[in-house]
Design a protein around this motif. Structure first.
Motif, short mmCIF file in Angstrom:
data_model
loop_
_atom_site.label_atom_id
_atom_site.label_comp_id
_atom_site.label_asym_id
_atom_site.label_seq_id
_atom_site.Cartn_x
_atom_site.Cartn_y
_atom_site.Cartn_z
N THR A 168 0.81 -1.21 0.00
CA THR A 168 0.00 0.00 0.00
C THR A 168 0.85 1.27 0.00
N TYR A 169 2.16 1.15 0.02
CA TYR A 169 3.04 2.31 0.07
C TYR A 169 3.01 3.06 -1.27
N MET A 170 2.97 4.39 -1.16
CA MET A 170 3.06 5.23 -2.35
C MET A 170 3.87 6.47 -1.98
N PRO A 171 4.91 6.80 -2.76
CA PRO A 171 5.69 8.00 -2.45
C PRO A 171 4.80 9.25 -2.45
N LYS A 172 5.15 10.22 -1.62
CA LYS A 172 4.36 11.44 -1.48
C LYS A 172 4.21 12.17 -2.81
N GLY A 230 0.67 13.96 -7.12
CA GLY A 230 0.39 14.05 -8.56
C GLY A 230 -0.95 13.43 -8.92
N LEU A 231 -1.27 12.28 -8.32
CA LEU A 231 -2.56 11.64 -8.59
C LEU A 231 -3.72 12.47 -8.03
N LYS A 232 -3.52 13.08 -6.86
CA LYS A 232 -4.56 13.94 -6.30
C LYS A 232 -4.78 15.17 -7.15
#
Length: 76
Positions: free
Chosen positions: A60-64, A69-71
């Motif tokens: 579930t890890y995603m770099p900030k 960028g996705l937000k």
């Protein structure tokens, strides 16, 4: 003790050792706390210096930066 029972006890002790060693290995591999691998060495002063670090993250890890960028795109 004759030769045959002595030989069997040595074989049983060796087999027991292998079973314990295998169990400890699988237990260690199953731990989720083994979190990284480093390529490192000690410098002449005795300080530990890591050249590269490979970190292990859960699924579930995603770099900030990626999450931001996705937000911004409205995808996440």
């Amino acid at each position: 003790m004759t030769r045959k029972p002595k030989r069997l006890s040595i074989i049983a002790a060796g087999a027991g050792f292998l079973v314990v060693a295998t169990a400890l290995t699988f237990y260690a591999l199953g731990q989720k706390d083994q979190g990284g691998i480093t390529e490192s060495s000690f410098d002449p002063s005795g300080e530990f210096v890591a050249d590269s670090v490979l970190a292990k993250y859960d699924k579930t890890y995603m770099p900030k930066e990626v999450a931001d960028g996705l937000k911004a795109k409205g995808v996440w």
